[in-house]
Structure formats: structure tokens, C-alpha cells
Scaffold this motif. Structure first.
Motif, PDB file in Angstrom:
ATOM      1  N   THR A 164       0.828  -1.208   0.000  1.00 17.82           N
ATOM      2  CA  THR A 164       0.000   0.000   0.000  1.00 17.82           C
ATOM      3  C   THR A 164       0.866   1.264   0.000  1.00 17.82           C
ATOM      4  O   THR A 164       0.377   2.351   0.297  1.00 17.82           O
ATOM      5  N   GLU A 165       2.138   1.117  -0.300  1.00 14.46           N
ATOM      6  CA  GLU A 165       3.089   2.229  -0.426  1.00 14.46           C
ATOM      7  C   GLU A 165       3.352   2.967   0.891  1.00 14.46           C
ATOM      8  O   GLU A 165       3.911   4.048   0.905  1.00 14.46           O
ATOM      9  N   GLN A 166       2.949   2.352   2.017  1.00 13.17           N
ATOM     10  CA  GLN A 166       3.211   3.027   3.296  1.00 13.17           C
ATOM     11  C   GLN A 166       4.707   3.086   3.597  1.00 13.17           C
ATOM     12  O   GLN A 166       5.175   4.011   4.266  1.00 13.17           O
ATOM     13  N   ASP A 209       7.076   3.418   1.288  1.00 15.31           N
ATOM     14  CA  ASP A 209       7.550   4.560   0.502  1.00 15.31           C
ATOM     15  C   ASP A 209       7.196   5.869   1.201  1.00 15.31           C
ATOM     16  O   ASP A 209       7.993   6.810   1.227  1.00 15.31           O
ATOM     17  N   ALA A 210       5.982   5.910   1.758  1.00 15.65           N
ATOM     18  CA  ALA A 210       5.553   7.134   2.440  1.00 15.65           C
ATOM     19  C   ALA A 210       6.460   7.437   3.634  1.00 15.65           C
ATOM     20  O   ALA A 210       6.846   8.583   3.857  1.00 15.65           O
ATOM     21  N   LEU A 248       8.822  10.818   4.230  1.00 18.29           N
ATOM     22  CA  LEU A 248       8.722  11.646   5.429  1.00 18.29           C
ATOM     23  C   LEU A 248      10.032  11.564   6.220  1.00 18.29           C
ATOM     24  O   LEU A 248      10.050  11.751   7.435  1.00 18.29           O
ATOM     25  N   ALA A 249      11.113  11.282   5.491  1.00 17.78           N
ATOM     26  CA  ALA A 249      12.472  11.291   6.047  1.00 17.78           C
ATOM     27  C   ALA A 249      12.634  10.333   7.217  1.00 17.78           C
ATOM     28  O   ALA A 249      13.357  10.602   8.165  1.00 17.78           O
ATOM     29  N   LYS A 308       9.115   7.979  -8.485  1.00 20.82           N
ATOM     30  CA  LYS A 308       9.822   7.212  -7.452  1.00 20.82           C
ATOM     31  C   LYS A 308      11.332   7.269  -7.654  1.00 20.82           C
ATOM     32  O   LYS A 308      12.083   7.207  -6.675  1.00 20.82           O
ATOM     33  N   LEU A 316      12.412  10.664  -6.313  1.00 20.59           N
ATOM     34  CA  LEU A 316      12.408  10.673  -4.853  1.00 20.59           C
ATOM     35  C   LEU A 316      13.452   9.727  -4.264  1.00 20.59           C
ATOM     36  O   LEU A 316      13.680   9.745  -3.057  1.00 20.59           O
ATOM     37  N   LEU A 338      13.108   6.476  -4.236  1.00 17.07           N
ATOM     38  CA  LEU A 338      12.465   5.254  -3.743  1.00 17.07           C
ATOM     39  C   LEU A 338      12.838   4.070  -4.624  1.00 17.07           C
ATOM     40  O   LEU A 338      12.822   2.929  -4.180  1.00 17.07           O
ATOM     41  N   ARG A 382      20.941  11.923   1.503  1.00 14.16           N
ATOM     42  CA  ARG A 382      19.689  11.684   0.806  1.00 14.16           C
ATOM     43  C   ARG A 382      18.507  12.099   1.662  1.00 14.16           C
ATOM     44  O   ARG A 382      17.523  12.641   1.173  1.00 14.16           O
ATOM     45  N   GLU A 383      18.610  11.833   2.965  1.00 13.43           N
ATOM     46  CA  GLU A 383      17.505  12.222   3.846  1.00 13.43           C
ATOM     47  C   GLU A 383      17.291  13.726   3.835  1.00 13.43           C
ATOM     48  O   GLU A 383      16.164  14.209   3.903  1.00 13.43           O
ATOM     49  N   LEU A 433      15.403  14.450   0.780  1.00 13.78           N
ATOM     50  CA  LEU A 433      14.020  14.007   0.915  1.00 13.78           C
ATOM     51  C   LEU A 433      13.216  14.962   1.786  1.00 13.78           C
ATOM     52  O   LEU A 433      12.027  15.158   1.569  1.00 13.78           O
ATOM     53  N   ALA A 434      13.867  15.554   2.782  1.00 14.10           N
ATOM     54  CA  ALA A 434      13.162  16.449   3.682  1.00 14.10           C
ATOM     55  C   ALA A 434      12.637  17.678   2.946  1.00 14.10           C
ATOM     56  O   ALA A 434      11.762  18.378   3.430  1.00 14.10           O
ATOM     57  N   MET A 456       5.035  14.188  -0.670  1.00 12.90           N
ATOM     58  CA  MET A 456       4.432  13.381  -1.733  1.00 12.90           C
ATOM     59  C   MET A 456       3.033  12.938  -1.348  1.00 12.90           C
ATOM     60  O   MET A 456       2.804  12.478  -0.231  1.00 12.90           O
ATOM     61  N   PHE A 489       0.531  10.121  -2.367  1.00 10.28           N
ATOM     62  CA  PHE A 489       0.592   8.855  -3.094  1.00 10.28           C
ATOM     63  C   PHE A 489      -0.728   8.541  -3.796  1.00 10.28           C
ATOM     64  O   PHE A 489      -1.791   9.007  -3.397  1.00 10.28           O
ATOM     65  N   ALA A 533      -1.767   6.052   0.847  1.00  8.61           N
ATOM     66  CA  ALA A 533      -0.703   5.427   1.652  1.00  8.61           C
ATOM     67  C   ALA A 533      -0.657   5.946   3.076  1.00  8.61           C
ATOM     68  O   ALA A 533       0.399   6.204   3.628  1.00  8.61           O
ATOM     69  N   GLY A 581       5.642  13.591   9.763  1.00  6.37           N
ATOM     70  CA  GLY A 581       6.867  14.220   9.278  1.00  6.37           C
ATOM     71  C   GLY A 581       7.410  15.256  10.253  1.00  6.37           C
ATOM     72  O   GLY A 581       8.615  15.405  10.421  1.00  6.37           O
ATOM     73  N   ASP A 620       0.808  12.020  -7.083  1.00  8.33           N
ATOM     74  CA  ASP A 620       0.621  10.864  -7.962  1.00  8.33           C
ATOM     75  C   ASP A 620      -0.871  10.622  -8.128  1.00  8.33           C
ATOM     76  O   ASP A 620      -1.536  10.124  -7.222  1.00  8.33           O
TER      77      ASP A 620
END
Ligand SMILES: Nc1ncnc2c1ncn2[C@@H]1O[C@H](COP(=O)(O)OP(=O)(O)OP(=O)(O)O)[C@@H](O)[C@H]1O
Ligand SMILES: [Mg+2]
Lengths: 259, 262
Positions: free
Chosen positions: A127-129, A131-132, A136-137, B54, B57, B59, B82-83, B86-87, B91, B93, B97, B111, B172
Motif C-alpha cells: 500500500t506504499e506506506q 515509501d511514504a 517523510l524522512a 519514485k 524521490l 524510492l 539523501r535524507e 528528501l526532507a 508526496m 501517493f 498510503a 513528518g 501521484d
């Protein structure tokens, strides 16, 4: 020609085996790295310890008490054939503490915990959690994998300690109630024969089994693909591979403690 | 860190390749999004839109190609570097998600608490503020995501993406699976929030109405490449037969669906 085909199939299976072992080792290495590097998610780890440990107590307790009781009866029957029926207490405690406590508790938890971890992380994957989390770092290895590994590695020895005590209790009950043995004598024989090394070797096994159980759940969940069916397959794979690894490592460690 | 000049694009992708087994999904994607601008990528199902995002990002690991954020190469970054990248990004989804083990407000505050180390009480306040901005009432804050409708979940996902006030927002298919009115509302929310944050936005969609509404420019992906890119206003007279077929939703034209080709 057919001979070559056969060899090719064997070769392919062997390569696939090497490949998945490699993946697993890489996964474990990454998990260990994040296990020792901050940040640590202490609250989640404690939560997982409760989920893994506390809620497994009934299952492990029931398994232990019946195993201890059955062991007492069987040893009595078998032992009486060569005048060894007096050693019931000693054999029960040694086999419980060194072998059956850790292995049976671990196998029960492979079914209960590996599958739950695989299903949870697998669902989060499809469910892409996961990836989520990353966007969210938050590193999923730190947030999901490490707490479960730590929790299972710390909790299983505690569960096994409980299982050992309950298992000896089971043997005690069967011997005193069913075989009419002397209660005080039974406990004395038990405590006299038990050595510290029996307990520590059993608990060391338990810690390794705990790690394997969580690792298999996390690995198969994390790598699951393709919707509900994929999560179902991941759950089954986690239970089967955890059980096999438990039995394999049980032999390796027993051999190690033996020498 | 030296501040990137105004002319450095916020996102710049070139020669991006990605394959899964024998299936070459991306075969050299080139695209650029200027700071504060909004780009929509359109394209058919399975054309690699989600894979593109992806890869940007981090991923998914691209096979080759360059991905620059603020002029800095990110394709090979790992760990803290990378973090940090990403910060900067948020995104929304395709399927929202949302974390189903947490309540709605914990999702939105995630977050803030994890990446920005905000104390939970403060994060909850911020989360409630972000929820208000996407039209969610405070009373759902303590509900579970599973109790919400698809449209509500998308809004929670949007609130979660904007709460840390990112510089880049990825969407997305924000309107897929929603009724036209809800889709319209989500479009407006995206426009407002992106404008308010001054963020750079990249939206992928096959909803042309949504693409026209939210984007400054539109790019079309087909067979792993960007085959057309231009201002959103030009999309109706692009002169490109692929784009024309896609936006007119015709079954005849140069685009042959994989299922029909077999
Ligand atoms: N992790 C993966 N492993 C293998 N194949 C993948 C993976 N992710 C995507 N693909 C394949 O890549 C192709 C493009 O997928 P992608 O999700 O980017 O499509 P999309 O353009 O977002 O489509 P949609 O509009 O349906 O969401 C698909 O054919 C898919 O099967
Ligand atoms: Mg997609």
C-alpha cells in the motif's frame, strides 16, 4: 541430452538459492547497521516487546506444560525398560531447559510472530506506506525492522525462561499426580542436576531464535510484491523459513555448546 | 552551502533509464521544472509515470541518468545526504498510503515529529492547522484512516504532505477514483497549497482536466520517453498526434495499447 537438462535444472535451483541467501544476508547486514546507529525508536520497541512477549505467554505456557507432562510419562515408560524410571525429574529438566523450551517456544512464535510481522510490513509495502515513510524522512529499517529485531531478540529468552519453569511444573505434576512420585524428592532431583550452563545455553539459543523469527518476518514482508496475494505468500514464506532456520541453527548451536 | 541561482531548475532529470527484468519502463526521460513552477506528466496506464516520480524521490534506484535537485546530483546519494534531500519534498501517493496503525492527526504530524523533531503537542496543533487548510474538520483527527472515504483519505494524504512545508510537492494521480466535484476540490486545494508554500510541483495524472487546471506546463510520456512538453495552454493545439490522441481519448491513432498490440 536429458542428463544435461537435469544438470541445468539443478544448477538453476542452486543459483537461485545462492541469490536469495545473498539477498537475505545483505538485508540482515543493513538491519544490523541501523540497529546500532541512532536514532532509536524506544517506544515502538517496547510496544513490540509487549506484542511479541506478553501476548505469546498463553501459547508458550500451554505448550510447555503439556510437553513437560508428556515428557515425564514417556521417560517413565521408556526408562522402566532399563531401570531408569528414577531419572524422570533429571531428564525432564535437562531436555526442557536445554532443548525443548527454546525450540518449541520458538516454533510457536514462528507461527504467531513471524507471520504477523510479515503481514503487517507486507501490507505496508504493497500500500506504499513504506515509501511514504521514506518520503517523510524516516528510514523504514530504523522505524520498522530494528524495533522488531530488538524486541524479539530480548523477549524470546524471557518467554523461554517462563516456558522452562512451566515445563518443569508440567513434569512435576504428571510425576506426582499420575506416577505417584514424592514431591520433595522430585524438586530436589531437579535442582541438583540443573547447571547454570544448561540455562544459559538455552537462553542464548532463544535469543538467536528470536532474532531469526523477526528477521524472517521483516525480510519477507519488506520484499513482498503484488497485492493481497503477495502478502499472503510472504506470510507463509516467513513462517516456513523461520521454522527451518530455527531447526538448522538449533543444530549448529547445540553442536557448538557440545564441544 | 551556496545558494543556487535563480536560473538553476529546481528539478532536472536527464537520460533517466529504469528497467524491471526485461521490461524497459523508462528509456531516457528528460525533464525540467523551474523553481515555483508546476509540471504535469500525462500518459497512459503503465507508461512509467509513478516509476519516474519514485526515481526522482530515490524510492527506486535508476539504472542510469542524472537527477538534480537545486542543481545537486541526487541519483547516487545515500544516508543522511539523501535524507536531507528528501526532507525538501512531500508526496501525495496514488492510494494515499496513510499509516493505518495511526490516527489521522498522527499521520499528518508524522513528518513534523520524526523528521523535524517537533514535540507532539506542538505537532498536533500544526497538524490540525494543515487539516483545516485541506478542508478537514477537527473531529476526524482521532479517527483511523480506514474509517474515511477515498476522497477524505486523499485530503489527509495532502495534509500530511504539506504539513512539513516542503519546497517540492509530488502528486501521484491526485484525482483518480474521485467523483468530479471532489476531484475539482482536490485540484483547487493543490493549486492553493502549492501557491501558498511557493513550492515547485510535479503532478502525474491521466486526468486531462486536472492536468490543465493545476499545471503551468504539461509533458507527455510514451514508451519510456517524454515525447512532448509545452505550456499547459498549448496542449490543445500541440500538433503532436500522440498528444492529440491522448487528450481526445480516441482509440485510433499512433498510440497502440499493449493489450491491443498482442
Ligand atoms: N517494483 C516493480 N517491479 C516490477 N515492475 C514494476 C515495478 N514498478 C512498476 N513496474 C512496472 O513498470 C511499469 C510502469 O509502472 P508505473 O506504476 O510507473 O505506471 P503508471 O504510469 O504510474 O500507471 P498508472 O497510471 O496505472 O498508475 C508497469 O508496467 C509496471 O508493471
Ligand atoms: Mg501510477
Amino acid at each position: 541430452m536429458n542428463g544435461w537438462n537435469f544438470l541445468a535444472i539443478i544448477g538453476r535451483i542452486f543459483l537461485a538459492f545462492l541469490q536469495s541467501t545473498g539477498h537475505l544476508v545483505l538485508f540482515a547486514g543493513q538491519a544490523l547497521r541501523h540497529l546500532v546507529l541512532p536514532p532509536f525508536f524506544v517506544r515502538i520497541t517496547v510496544q513490540q516487546m509487549l506484542r511479541i512477549g506478553y501476548f505469546s505467554l498463553p501459547v508458550v505456557g500451554l505448550t510447555a506444560i503439556f510437553t513437560g507432562a508428556v515428557l515425564a510419562l514417556q521417560i517413565y515408560v521408556g526408562g522402566s525398560r532399563f531401570n531408569a524410571e528414577g531419572f524422570v525429574a533429571q531428564v525432564v529438566v535437562i531436555s526442557m531447559v536445554r532443548e525443548l523450551g527454546p525450540v518449541l517456544a520458538a516454533l510457536m512464535l514462528a507461527g504467531r510472530v513471524s507471520s504477523a510481522i510479515a503481514a503487517e510490513i507486507g501490507t505496508m509495502r504493497v500500500t506504499e506506506q513504506i515509501d511514504a515513510l521514506t518520503t517523510l524522512a524516516t528510514n523504514p529499517f530504523k522505524y520498522l525492522v530494528a524495533p522488531r529485531l530488538i524486541a524479539a531478540t530480548l523477549t524470546l529468552p524471557l518467554l523461554v525462561l517462563v516456558a522452562d519453569i512451566i515445563g518443569v511444573m508440567g513434569g512435576y505434576l504428571a510425576s506426582t499426580q499420575r506416577l505417584g512420585m514424592n514431591a520433595g524428592l522430585y524438586m530436589k532431583s531437579t535442582l541438583d542436576v540443573l547447571e547454570m550452563e544448561d540455562v544459559t545455553s538455552g537462553l542464548t539459543k532463544a535469543a538467536v531464535f528470536g532474532f531469526l523469527i523477526a528477521l524472517m518476518g521483516c525480510y519477507h514482508g519488506y520484499n513482498s510484491r503484488g497485492g493481497a496475494q503477495g502478502v499472503g505468500a510472504a506470510t507463509t514464506d516467513a513462517v516456513v523459513s523461520a521454522s527451518i532456520l530455527i531447526l538448522l541453527f538449533n543444530y549448529i548451536m547445540t553442536d557448538f555448546f557440545f564441544s | 552551502m551556496n545558494a543556487p541561482g535563480k536560473d538553476v531548475p529546481k528539478i532536472s532529470v536527464s537520460g533517466l533509464h529504469k528497467r524491471f527484468g526485461a521490461h524497459q519502463v523508462l528509456a531516457g526521460i528528460d525533464l525540467e521544472v523551474a523553481r515555483g513552477k508546476s509540471l504535469a506528466i500525462i500518459g497512459g496506464s503503465g507508461s512509467g509515470k509513478s516509476v519516474t516520480i519514485k526515481c526522482i524521490l530515490g524510492l527506486l534506484k535508476p539504472d542510469s541518468g542524472s537527477i538534480r535537485i537545486d542543481g545537486q546530483e541526487t541519483a547516487g546519494l545515500s544516508g543522511t545526504a539523501r535524507e536531507q534531500q528528501l526532507a525538501k519534498a512531500g508526496m501525495l501517493f496514488q492510494g494515499a498510503a496513510l499509516f493505518d496503525s495511526m490516527t489521522v492527526w498522527q499521520n499528518v504530524a508524522f513528518g513534523l515529529i520524526q523528521a523535524h523533531r517537533m514535540p507532539p503537542v506542538l505537532a498536533r496543533e500544526k497538524a490540525l492547522a494543515a487539516m483545516t487548510k485541506v478542508g478537514l474538520e477537527e473531529k476526524i483527527a482521532d479517527m483511523n484512516p480506514a474509517e474515511l472515504s477515498g476522497g477524505m483519505q486523499k485530503r489527509v494524504g495532502l495534509a500530511r504532505a504539506i504539513a512539513p512545508e516542503p519546497e517540492i510537492l509530488f502528486f501521484d494521480e491526485p484525482t483518480t477514483g474521485l467523483d468530479p466535484i471532489m476531484a475539482g476540490i482536490i485540484n483547487e486545494l493543490i493549486i492553493e497549497r502549492v501557491r501558498e508554500l511557493g513550492a515547485t510541483a510535479l503532478t502525474i495524472t491521466h486526468d486531462m482536466k486536472s492536468a490543465r487546471r493545476v499545471a503551468d506546463s504539461i509533458a507527455m510520456i510514451y514508451q519510456g520517453r517524454i515525447i512532448w512538453c509545452g505550456p499547459a495552454a498549448d496542449v490543445d493545439h500541440s500538433g503532436n498526434p500522440y498528444v492529440e490522441q491522448f487528450i481526445m481519448a480516441k482509440s485510433e491513432g499512433p498510440i497502440v495499447l499493449d493489450v491491443l498490440r498482442a
